[in-house]
Design a protein around this motif. Structure first.
Motif, short mmCIF file in Angstrom:
data_model
loop_
_atom_site.label_atom_id
_atom_site.label_comp_id
_atom_site.label_asym_id
_atom_site.label_seq_id
_atom_site.Cartn_x
_atom_site.Cartn_y
_atom_site.Cartn_z
N GLU A 211 0.91 -1.30 0.00
CA GLU A 211 0.07 -0.13 0.03
C GLU A 211 0.77 1.55 -0.03
O GLU A 211 0.25 1.83 -0.95
CB GLU A 211 -0.98 -0.52 1.24
CG GLU A 211 -1.82 -0.78 1.16
CD GLU A 211 -3.01 -0.60 0.24
OE1 GLU A 211 -3.14 -0.59 -0.96
OE2 GLU A 211 -3.89 0.34 0.28
N ASP A 214 2.55 2.27 -3.23
CA ASP A 214 1.02 2.60 -4.25
C ASP A 214 1.44 4.41 -4.02
O ASP A 214 1.50 4.57 -3.86
CB ASP A 214 0.38 1.60 -4.27
CG ASP A 214 -0.21 0.07 -4.77
OD1 ASP A 214 1.09 0.28 -5.73
OD2 ASP A 214 -0.27 -0.56 -4.03
N MET B 1 -0.95 6.95 -4.77
CA MET B 1 -2.66 6.49 -3.77
C MET B 1 -2.36 4.98 -2.87
O MET B 1 -2.27 4.20 -3.90
CB MET B 1 -3.92 6.72 -4.29
CG MET B 1 -4.44 8.53 -4.02
SD MET B 1 -4.83 8.24 -2.18
CE MET B 1 -6.18 7.21 -1.89
N PRO B 2 -2.46 4.99 -1.80
CA PRO B 2 -2.38 3.56 -1.59
C PRO B 2 -3.96 2.86 -2.32
O PRO B 2 -5.11 3.17 -2.30
CB PRO B 2 -3.26 3.42 -0.13
CG PRO B 2 -2.50 5.17 0.13
CD PRO B 2 -2.58 6.10 -0.73
N ARG B 3 -4.12 1.81 -2.86
CA ARG B 3 -5.08 1.30 -3.70
C ARG B 3 -6.44 0.80 -2.43
O ARG B 3 -7.35 0.82 -3.39
CB ARG B 3 -4.78 -0.10 -4.23
CG ARG B 3 -3.78 0.00 -4.61
CD ARG B 3 -2.45 -1.92 -4.82
NE ARG B 3 -2.03 -2.06 -3.59
CZ ARG B 3 -2.00 -4.12 -3.38
NH1 ARG B 3 -2.25 -4.47 -3.96
NH2 ARG B 3 -2.02 -3.68 -1.52
N TYR B 4 -6.09 0.80 -1.35
CA TYR B 4 -7.48 -0.15 -0.58
C TYR B 4 -7.50 0.96 0.94
O TYR B 4 -7.37 0.11 1.74
CB TYR B 4 -7.50 -1.15 -0.69
CG TYR B 4 -7.39 -2.00 -1.46
CD1 TYR B 4 -8.05 -2.44 -2.32
CD2 TYR B 4 -5.92 -2.91 -1.43
CE1 TYR B 4 -8.44 -2.71 -3.58
CE2 TYR B 4 -5.83 -3.70 -3.18
CZ TYR B 4 -7.30 -4.07 -3.49
OH TYR B 4 -7.06 -4.60 -4.76
N TYR B 55 -15.86 -4.82 -0.95
CA TYR B 55 -14.43 -3.91 -0.76
C TYR B 55 -13.60 -3.69 -1.58
O TYR B 55 -12.99 -3.29 -2.14
CB TYR B 55 -14.16 -3.52 0.32
CG TYR B 55 -13.98 -2.80 1.33
CD1 TYR B 55 -14.62 -1.73 1.42
CD2 TYR B 55 -14.45 -3.67 2.75
CE1 TYR B 55 -14.98 -1.15 2.71
CE2 TYR B 55 -15.51 -3.43 3.70
CZ TYR B 55 -15.97 -1.73 4.20
OH TYR B 55 -16.30 -1.16 5.07
N PHE B 56 -13.05 -5.41 -2.43
CA PHE B 56 -12.30 -5.32 -3.56
C PHE B 56 -12.78 -5.18 -5.00
O PHE B 56 -11.93 -5.24 -5.34
CB PHE B 56 -11.38 -6.30 -3.39
CG PHE B 56 -10.89 -5.99 -1.13
CD1 PHE B 56 -9.93 -5.41 -1.20
CD2 PHE B 56 -11.70 -7.19 -0.67
CE1 PHE B 56 -9.08 -5.16 0.25
CE2 PHE B 56 -11.10 -7.05 0.37
CZ PHE B 56 -9.93 -5.82 1.32
N GLN B 74 -7.34 -13.26 -6.54
CA GLN B 74 -7.15 -11.98 -6.40
C GLN B 74 -7.23 -12.11 -5.23
O GLN B 74 -6.41 -10.82 -4.44
CB GLN B 74 -8.87 -12.05 -6.65
CG GLN B 74 -9.21 -11.76 -8.02
CD GLN B 74 -9.22 -11.16 -8.88
OE1 GLN B 74 -9.51 -9.70 -8.72
NE2 GLN B 74 -8.42 -11.29 -10.25
N ILE B 78 -4.04 -8.54 -4.00
CA ILE B 78 -4.37 -8.15 -2.68
C ILE B 78 -3.91 -8.14 -1.65
O ILE B 78 -2.86 -6.70 -0.86
CB ILE B 78 -6.54 -8.18 -2.58
CG1 ILE B 78 -6.60 -7.99 -3.90
CG2 ILE B 78 -6.43 -7.15 -1.47
CD1 ILE B 78 -8.26 -8.89 -3.28
N GLY B 80 -0.78 -9.04 -1.83
CA GLY B 80 0.02 -8.55 -2.17
C GLY B 80 1.66 -9.32 -2.18
O GLY B 80 2.54 -10.00 -2.11
#
Lengths: 214, 214
Positions: A211, A214, B1-4, B55-56, B74, B78, B80
């Motif tokens: 995270e 990114d 930006m962080p993805r999540y 959420y994903f 997936q 997510i 990593g």
């Protein structure tokens, strides 16, 4: 009646964290602590600390805070680690041997009094750092648990072997299980199980590092 | 930006648990799973499973459920763990050696590429089950981390040594830490740390067993 039936699980987990922190403070020669200091050390608010501790009684004094040794004694009594917990370890591989050698468990009152494995090549062998324990066949669990007054079972076997080991432990009279195998155990409702999945902790760090990148 | 950035922490932790369960199901030859089946296996509701996964993205199909291998891919992406994470382990005692030998980490993409210790008597010694790694002096961390492209630090030293090791790791360029020492680390805000305190898991089981006995 359970003593603390109305206490939320997260409060119990934080009580373990408070205790660890208090023990560190006491080792460092500190006699009193405020809820703010205790909270700051663990990243929770002082209000949370006070709310958590209030479930168990009235420990602090306004303007003075908590007496560290008193709060340590109380937390140990609440958590049950003021007594000795006799444990059987199944799985004498690397992780099992690390647990045997880990002094932190003995300090918390957990004493591994039997080590069992299904690998015939290591049965009967004395274990280093174990006060002279030798590996027993896992099939002797039904005799060993009552004979040695064992209440806690520790599972440190590969995932596919974990469920049968858990079943055997509970049949033998074990009352709670600490599970290091990366698999969810199926146990009757109400049986205490704490699962420690090492890989999950690594995954959580990996996620957060990814995270950041990114 | 962080993805999540907007995903709650507990959801990320449950994603690890879902992944573990999905991998077990896939090994057992299962191709699809419903949110109810996935939830039942882990003791959460099907609504929680759907909410977490939503959420994903959109993974399931009404009436069919989730395709197990797709959801595994997936979840790994997510979290990593579809990439390899190179890690430095400081502390080559019993616990450190258990981590080196633990295949579950490698399967999750974590590769211990350096092992360091401050004990002069073991430096230079080859480690069993380690693909030929030898113990390095902990003072070489600043050279080893960039040279070996290390992103994760693993701390398996006694509590009083943990903070200086963490400081040294971060100075050397480590991006996240998995801490096995029973002490809260003080790190700059935003640095990912996952703490695994074995004694706390034992305490939680002891508390629950004591509750049952009362």
């Amino acid at each position: 009646m359970p003593r603390y039936a109305n206490v939320p699980g997260p409060t119990i987990r934080r009580l373990s964290l408070y205790l660890r922190q208090l023990e560190a403070m006491w080792s460092a020669g500190r006699d009193t602590v405020s809820s703010k200091q205790l909270g700051d050390a663990l990243g929770v608010t002082d209000a949370q600390v006070r709310k958590d501790l209030a479930y168990f009684g009235q420990f602090g004094r306004p303007g003075i805070g908590y007496r560290v040794p008193h709060l340590i004694d109380q937390a140990r009594m609440i958590l049950g680690t003021d007594q000795t917990w006799r444990a059987a370890l199944v799985g004498a591989g690397n992780l099992g041997r690390a647990l045997i050698a880990y002094r932190g468990l003995a300090r918390k009152g957990f004493k591994i009094v039997a080590v069992l494995d299904r690998d015939a090549s290591i049965i009967g062998r004395p274990l280093p750092d174990s006060d002279g324990l030798a590996v027993l066949p896992v099939s002797t669990l039904p005799e060993v648990v009552p004979a040695k007054n064992i209440r806690i079972g520790i599972i440190a076997v590969p995932a596919p072997e974990a469920q049968p080991v858990a079943d055997l432990m509970l049949q033998a009279g074990v009352q709670g299980i600490v599970n290091f195998a990366p698999v969810a155990l199926n146990v009757p409702p109400g049986v205490p199980v704490s699962a420690i999945d090492l890989a999950i902790h690594f995954e959580q760090v990996a996620f957060q590092v990814a995270e950041l990148a990114d």
